[in-house]
Design an enzyme around this catalytic site. Sequence first.
Site, PDB file in Angstrom:
ATOM      1  N   ASP A  21      28.179  -7.114  15.464  1.00 23.27           N
ATOM      2  CA  ASP A  21      27.340  -5.948  15.762  1.00 23.27           C
ATOM      3  C   ASP A  21      28.241  -4.752  16.069  1.00 23.27           C
ATOM      4  OD1 ASP A  21      25.511  -4.127  16.674  1.00 23.27           O
ATOM      5  OD2 ASP A  21      25.157  -5.151  18.591  1.00 23.27           O
ATOM      6  N   ASN A  23      27.137  -1.526  16.575  1.00 23.93           N
ATOM      7  CA  ASN A  23      26.523  -0.410  17.316  1.00 23.93           C
ATOM      8  C   ASN A  23      25.808  -0.817  18.600  1.00 23.93           C
ATOM      9  OD1 ASN A  23      24.330  -1.667  16.222  1.00 23.93           O
ATOM     10  ND2 ASN A  23      23.522   0.115  15.135  1.00 23.93           N
ATOM     11  N   ASP A  25      23.307  -2.772  19.316  1.00 25.54           N
ATOM     12  CA  ASP A  25      21.858  -3.016  19.426  1.00 25.54           C
ATOM     13  C   ASP A  25      21.528  -4.507  19.456  1.00 25.54           C
ATOM     14  OD1 ASP A  25      22.312  -3.728  16.815  1.00 25.54           O
ATOM     15  OD2 ASP A  25      20.840  -2.363  15.933  1.00 25.54           O
ATOM     16  N   ASP A  29      25.505  -6.061  11.755  1.00 21.89           N
ATOM     17  CA  ASP A  29      25.198  -5.041  10.751  1.00 21.89           C
ATOM     18  C   ASP A  29      26.316  -4.917   9.714  1.00 21.89           C
ATOM     19  OD1 ASP A  29      27.174  -3.589  12.232  1.00 21.89           O
ATOM     20  OD2 ASP A  29      25.592  -3.055  13.653  1.00 21.89           O
ATOM     21  N   ASP A  98      21.574 -11.931  -1.579  1.00 22.56           N
ATOM     22  CA  ASP A  98      20.469 -12.845  -1.780  1.00 22.56           C
ATOM     23  C   ASP A  98      19.486 -12.211  -2.751  1.00 22.56           C
ATOM     24  OD1 ASP A  98      19.123 -15.316  -0.832  1.00 22.56           O
ATOM     25  OD2 ASP A  98      20.301 -14.895   0.977  1.00 22.56           O
ATOM     26  N   ASP A 201      17.408 -17.326  -4.098  1.00 19.32           N
ATOM     27  CA  ASP A 201      16.615 -17.951  -3.051  1.00 19.32           C
ATOM     28  C   ASP A 201      15.400 -18.678  -3.614  1.00 19.32           C
ATOM     29  OD1 ASP A 201      15.955 -17.966  -0.029  1.00 19.32           O
ATOM     30  OD2 ASP A 201      14.111 -17.221  -0.936  1.00 19.32           O
ATOM     31  N   GLU A 258      19.715 -21.734  -5.214  1.00 15.75           N
ATOM     32  CA  GLU A 258      19.216 -22.646  -4.175  1.00 15.75           C
ATOM     33  C   GLU A 258      18.242 -23.576  -4.901  1.00 15.75           C
ATOM     34  OE1 GLU A 258      17.060 -22.770   0.185  1.00 15.75           O
ATOM     35  OE2 GLU A 258      16.286 -21.428  -1.326  1.00 15.75           O
ATOM     36  N   HIS A 330      22.443 -21.201   6.782  1.00 19.21           N
ATOM     37  CA  HIS A 330      21.567 -20.570   7.785  1.00 19.21           C
ATOM     38  C   HIS A 330      20.249 -21.318   7.974  1.00 19.21           C
ATOM     39  CE1 HIS A 330      19.976 -19.329   3.988  1.00 19.21           C
ATOM     40  NE2 HIS A 330      18.894 -18.860   4.575  1.00 19.21           N
ATOM     41  N   ASP A 331      19.983 -22.308   7.125  1.00 17.47           N
ATOM     42  CA  ASP A 331      18.737 -23.079   7.250  1.00 17.47           C
ATOM     43  C   ASP A 331      18.989 -24.451   7.858  1.00 17.47           C
ATOM     44  OD1 ASP A 331      17.151 -21.154   5.994  1.00 17.47           O
ATOM     45  OD2 ASP A 331      17.565 -21.976   4.001  1.00 17.47           O
TER      46      ASP A 331
HETATM   47  C1  GLC Z   1      15.217 -20.116   1.407  1.00 18.76           C
HETATM   48  C2  GLC Z   1      16.002 -19.467   2.508  1.00 18.76           C
HETATM   49  C3  GLC Z   1      15.237 -19.584   3.787  1.00 18.76           C
HETATM   50  C4  GLC Z   1      13.916 -18.893   3.622  1.00 18.76           C
HETATM   51  C5  GLC Z   1      13.164 -19.386   2.395  1.00 18.76           C
HETATM   52  C6  GLC Z   1      12.082 -18.444   2.008  1.00 18.76           C
HETATM   53  O1  GLC Z   1      15.075 -21.481   1.592  1.00 18.76           O
HETATM   54  O2  GLC Z   1      17.281 -20.007   2.572  1.00 18.76           O
HETATM   55  O3  GLC Z   1      15.935 -19.066   4.880  1.00 18.76           O
HETATM   56  O4  GLC Z   1      13.127 -19.086   4.753  1.00 18.76           O
HETATM   57  O5  GLC Z   1      13.990 -19.498   1.265  1.00 18.76           O
HETATM   58  O6  GLC Z   1      12.606 -17.276   1.445  1.00 18.76           O
END
Ligand code: GLC
Length: 559
Positions: A21, A23, A25, A29, A98, A201, A258, A330-331
Amino acid sequence: MIRKSWHEKVAYQIYPKSFCDSNGDGVGDLRGVIRKLDYLKGLGVDIVWLSPIYCSPLADQGYDISDYYSIDPLFGTMEDMDELLAQAKRRDISIVMDLVVNHCSDEHEWFQKACADPDGRYGKFFYIRDWKEGDPLPCNWRSYFGGPCWEKLPGHEDKIYFHAFHKKQPDLNWENPDLREEVYKMVNWWLDKGLGGFRLDAIINIKKLLPFRDFPADREDGLCSIDLMLEQANGIGQFLGEMRDRTFAPHNAFTVGEVFNEKPEEIPDFIGDNGYFSSMFDFAETILNRSIKGWYDQAPVTAEQYKAACFQSQKKTAGIGFLSNLIENHDESRGVCRYIPEEDLSLTSKKMLAGLYFMLRGLPWIYQGQELGMENPVVQDVSQVNDISALDQYQVALDAGLSPAQALKSIQMHCRDNARTPFQWDDSPNAGFTDGTPWLPVNPNYKTLNLAAQLDDEDSVYNWYRQLIQLRKDPVWKETVVYGELIPYLAEQKNLMAYYRKGEKTLLVAGNFQRQPQTMALPAPAGEVLLNNLDSFRVEDGQLYLEGYQFVVFSLEEK
Ligand code: GLC
């Protein structure tokens, strides 16, 4: 298989909201990312994927895009993005964004216009159906975040729209050529700007089984998993091939899909020489032990299962293309918490897991913080959970009769907040991530587990990742590490994961995936030891003695 320059690379995923981050907040970013480019370069990263930074109401943390052509002010400006592209290029780092086009946000102009005139041009961008109270829904598919995939179209009592994910993520109708044109225009706009490519995605969801129809219910709620329709929905190749030809191919863009639920016979179409994508993630390990009932019913992954899944994926893609290998994103849970039993989590076991997946054939991906061995935080209370999918699964567990305490425990492993806590830069307040209040609390272990503590420590996880990367790029070993054939070795030996990489030279990669020591018969005398997460390398009578969680890579002396 045609060789491509990206095959030799190392890729890294940034979850911008939690990276740095600039700034104060409390939200990471783009200027924060720019600030850390030298760090990424120092690690040895070549390709960086940024999770979404487009304008978004953040119902699903940016995976609900309201404007594909703008940067959300939370993350910065288009000037910041342009600067990031330029600064990254200067460092020979390519930026990948993405591409979220299975759905957009319900606040996107297209959806707003569809609501205003469902029979007009934009109504056809979505799946809108007539419906009145008491009618059955067009299908009983369960949305990924819980509940039916259908929601009333705002402003219309007699119409509903389809959403595979959150109700604020209406699915786009790929059957409509007009919509596809809009997508290609947008993709080309970004690629013309100098973007290196995209991570696609939820791309497998763009093809629906039409007309919509019911499948047998798999839970009390009368709904069924969307996976059932994905198995039967054929013809996605027409969309993906068209997109490749109209956008990625002319730009020579790098793309990674993905992709879940792919059909084995389609792998060459997906990642072969002229595949729809450059690469796709290998989720075989990620989906191990998934239960139709929900997270609460998911058993821990064993070493044997992990090994089998990796080898199976390797076999399916050998000679065809390059998978993208990962242990977390991240999932997902932090890989070290998912694949190593809690009581065995240590510096040594973290390094072993890193070595085992990194040396597989394919493109290695590192998710931010993985290079430090970051761990899942403990979920203390459901009120602190941010992840919409964990909140749904908490309810699923309660509905199945678990107590609130048990339900909380059941979401611990798969809660998507696990990997989304801020990057742990140092031991200053909030781990040096922000001067403000972080949007998601920092893992309290940052006081000892942070980059600053690891940078100069030769034995750290961070420096282990640097060694792995250096080996991949070492002119002497590169050919074998990147292209060498992967052949499982002693696959039947329990809790031993070992494989050859046979190319110009022959390497043996071995990890003792358990706390107890074990020995491994050597197929030929060991040559140079290239990586070892412990000090000892003891061979007696052709047997290599491996300590608990020891990991080694060594060359074999040619006979
Ligand atoms: C993908 C992303 C996930 C998101 C989903 C809907 O699986 O990695 O984070 O919630 O798609 O876009």
